[in-house]
Scaffold this motif. Structure first.
Motif: not given
Length: 767
Positions: A374-380
């Motif tokens: 996904k994009d790093q915002n999901v992990a964040r």
């Protein structure tokens, strides 16, 4: 023997033939979810055979009082139950007065289920002869909308094959649901109101203690040979916890009658309580306005977008291909990344076992998958979830006697409080703290996002470092710091001293925290001042931490040249798994706990978990020595074990062994290796399956800030490919028996490492 009734297919999970003994397993395997709700693949119609009813709403839970023989100080007061939610899929069906029930039918033929992973729907079909000799063909299609995640849809078709019949549909919503795993036989839901309007039924209920308000709804339409009959219910039944409508239709032989049912949940997590009925009606109106076919078309498009990024293709091995897609599909059904209040439960929306929504699995196994697909915002968001629960982690530590802001994150939680009800886990499996710190490091290393640590992460790291400092004990005998009375990742050993993995990650956490404090001081001065004042942290305290880290004890065997899993491991009778009677497997179902604890058998990667996390700290020869020593004692009875061993076997160029472990992790549930799939799927370990290919066979690492690959390919495969989102650039890796190609989205080549040498990934628009 593993189960083998699932038909191999590249894009679908398929079952052919009706076998009552498979029903509960299939209810797990064919489960649906959309990140906000989910359900096991229960039959819509009545079924009097063995079944496990299960519907679930993300974030909704109940604090079931812990059931223990005696109370201990610091013991969690409750065990958070993943709640079996009100059932909206139910449809009683009478044909010429006879209830449709596959258990009581005279015969069932051409039974088939399909979970289409590419398009995100579940279909079931069969022919049946009822006790009154009516023969029917049934086709059912069901999906849970990704776009409108409060809504699910069912299209239930019946065609009489041998005569004209009267079909009576009785769709219902039922809030009289109980959890199978309740500790005290308590009811978890209380019905507040039942309403019916035209073809819609609603039940408002709330969870006891936690007071989540939910309106469960349905709306029904009946079609005959494609024409909407615009029927109003002939009867409405309202019971204490159930609302049921009734429609009767005369159906000629070979005509097709259809009940179309929309249903789902609206909750107080997303709507004001006073607006819940209105929100439910709005969801129904939207579904009707769009219509079944448009909702289905949108579903297919939404899943296509997901697969464009997260798919892994394998050529030449259908079972391996089916396995990885099954894992990726369920990970995306469980967690979408849209809501930072949610997390990835070990059973997702497929069962009740374990309870809680968050384990260390998220940080150790799941974050890499969501970060790269996904994009790093999901992990964040997943990291922020833990930051938001820091105060609770400090409270958890205080209950066990720690002070000064020391934080112990829970082994199992819904809201940040520890709610696991096994003492050897609650008090002793403290290595989970290390996984949370490692996830911060892993995220920062992968994304190059320098903002998270000064904004949020450093406060978490300080709390964790304080915990390790206080948890260590100085041994005058060893002249080292030791950590006593723990359970490592290998839960087949409890209350051991100096578990190597726990000691190693404790030292690393302190060192990493000190390093980040210095980094924030240099680069983010105002954040440094804010955090040091808030945490009341002094250089003197940091110096005390460093004493512990610099003088940590690690058990080691000179004879074997390996770190010992813990003190006393060599005192065990070291009989390898190869010499263990297969009739004794799995030992967690065949042996007493006493016998397991005295055995050398390892549930999952423990010392080798440390070698996986901290691969750069050790040589390949050291990995080989430790792998050769510990893997022969490992029974892999944790779902989290085969993936780590697959990755490490690939590093060691043992591709046959790596492939065997890969099949085990990817088909753990499809083939039911651990004989427990009827309880639900192993969702969090599915991310480990993704890692087995991307980090194992693909050899993906981040080295000195650069994306690096060391690709290998099993002999059984012609080729494989995957994509990763690395620092907002999409890379596609294609590996075949003849070589590797790596492309990057865009019009500029990007520097990477391949097999230890510098290369440029080829720019390729719209890969």
């Amino acid at each position: 023997m593993n189960q083998d009734y699932i038909v191999p297919d590249n894009w679908s999970v398929i079952e052919e033939g009706f076998e009552p003994a498979h029903v509960r397993s299939s209810e797990s395997l064919f489960s649906l979810g959309n990140g906000a709700m989910g359900q096991r693949a229960n039959f819509e119609e009545d079924y009097s055979g063995s079944t496990f009813q299960g519907s679930y709403i993300a974030g909704v839970y109940y604090p079931d009082k812990t059931k223990v023989g005696w109370w201990k100080n610091g013991y969690p007061e409750y065990f958070a139950k993943v709640l079996n939610a009100p059932n909206w899929i139910g449809i009683q069906i009478e044909i010429d007065g006879e209830n449709l029930d596959l258990k009581t039918c005279k015969s069932v033929a051409n039974f088939r289920r399909e979970l289409n992973m590419k398009e995100g729907w579940y279909k079931r079909s069969f022919q049946a002869v009822l006790p009154n000799d009516v023969e029917i063909q049934v086709n059912v299609l069901r999906f849970l909308s990704l776009e409108w995640n409060e809504v699910g849809a069912i299209r239930y078709q019946i065609r009489p094959l041998n005569k004209s019949v009267n079909v009576t549909w009785k769709p219902y919503v039922d809030s009289g649901i109980e959890n199978k795993d309740t500790n005290w036989e308590e009811k978890f839901w209380k019905v507040d109101a039942i309403k019916q309007y035209k073809n819609a039924g609603f039940i408002q209920s709330h969870t006891l203690k936690t007071n989540f308000e939910v309106v469960t709804f349905m709306d029904n339409q009946v079609f005959l040979d494609g024409e909407n009959l615009n029927l109003q219910p002939a009867a409405v039944t309202q019971e204490e916890s159930k609302v049921q409508l009734s429609y009767s239709v005369s159906v000629g032989q070979d005509q097709t009658v259809v009940l179309q049912k929309f249903g789902g949940y609206v909750t107080s997590m997303n709507h004001a309580v006073e607006n819940l009925f209105e929100a439910a009606q709005n969801a129904i109106d939207r579904a009707n306005q769009l219509g079944f076919e448009t909702l289905l078309s949108n579903q297919i498009e939404d899943w296509d977008r997901i697969w464009q990024m997260s798919d892994i293709t394998i050529e030449g091995d259908v079972k391996a291909q089916q396995g990885i897609r099954f894992n990726i599909f369920h990970l995306n059904q469980t967690y979408s990344g849209k809501d930072s209040r949610l997390n990835i439960g070990p059973k997702g929306f497929t069962g009740e076992k374990y309870g809680g929504s968050t384990y260390w699995d998220t940080e150790a196994y799941c974050i890499p998958f969501y970060m790269a697909t996904k994009d790093q915002n999901v992990a964040r968001n997943l990291l922020a979830y833990r930051y938001n629960q820091l105060e609770k982690a400090i409270e958890n530590a205080e209950k066990l006697g720690f002070s000064n802001g020391a934080a112990l994150y829970p082994m199992v939680t819904m809201n940040g409080e520890e709610c696991h009800n096994e003492w050897e886990i609650t008090f002793e499996e403290i290595h989970r703290n290390g996984a949370i710190a490692f996830a911060i490091f892993n995220y920062t290393r992968y994304t190059e996002d320098e903002s998270y640590i000064p904004e949020k992460g450093l406060e978490v790291l300080i709390g964790i470092a304080r915990f390790w400092h206080q948890r260590a004990t100085f041994s005058t005998h060893k002249n080292k710091y030791v950590i006593l009375g723990v359970t490592g990742p290998n839960e087949y050993e409890n209350n051991v001293n100096n578990n190597w993995y726990t000691n190693y990650i404790a030292k690393w956490c302190i060192d990493y925290t000190v390093q980040q404090i210095e980094n924030v001081a240099q680069k983010f001065g105002s954040d440094y001042t804010r955090i040091m004042n808030k945490a009341k942290l002094s250089q003197a305290e940091i110096s005390e931490w460093k004493k512990v880290a610099d003088n940590m004890y690690f058990p080691y065997s000179e004879e074997h040249g390996v770190f010992l899993q813990q003190d006393g491991f060599l005192d065990k009778e070291l009989v390898s798994v190869a010499n263990l009677d297969k009739a004794q497997r799995p030992i967690n179902q065949k042996w007493s706990w006493d016998r397991i604890l005295r055995s050398p058998y390892i549930k999952q990667a423990d010392t080798l978990q440390g070698f996986y996390f901290f691969e750069d700290h050790f040589t390949r020869e050291e990995l080989k020595k430790h792998f050769d020593f510990y893997e022969p004692f490992t029974v892999h009875e944790s779902s989290l074990s085969p993936c780590v061993h697959s990755i490490q076997a690939a590093v060691l160029d043992r591709m046959e062994q790596a492939y065997t472990f890969y099949l085990r992790t990817s088909r753990l549930d499809l083939d039911d290796y651990n004989k427990e799939v009827h309880e639900g799927l192993h969702i969090t370990s599915m991310a480990g399956t993704w890692m087995s290919i991307v980090e194992g066979f693909g050899g993906m690492r981040v080295k000195n800030g650069t994306l690096s690959f060391d690709p290998k390919i099993p002999a059984e495969w012609q080729s494989y490919s995957f994509k990763v989102n690395f620092r907002n650039r999409i890379f596609k890796v294609q590996v075949s028996q003849s070589g590797t190609e790596i492309f990057v989205d865009g019009d500029q080549n990007i520097a990477i490492q391949l097999n230890g040498e510098s290369f440029e990934a080829k720019a390729l628009l719209n890969i």
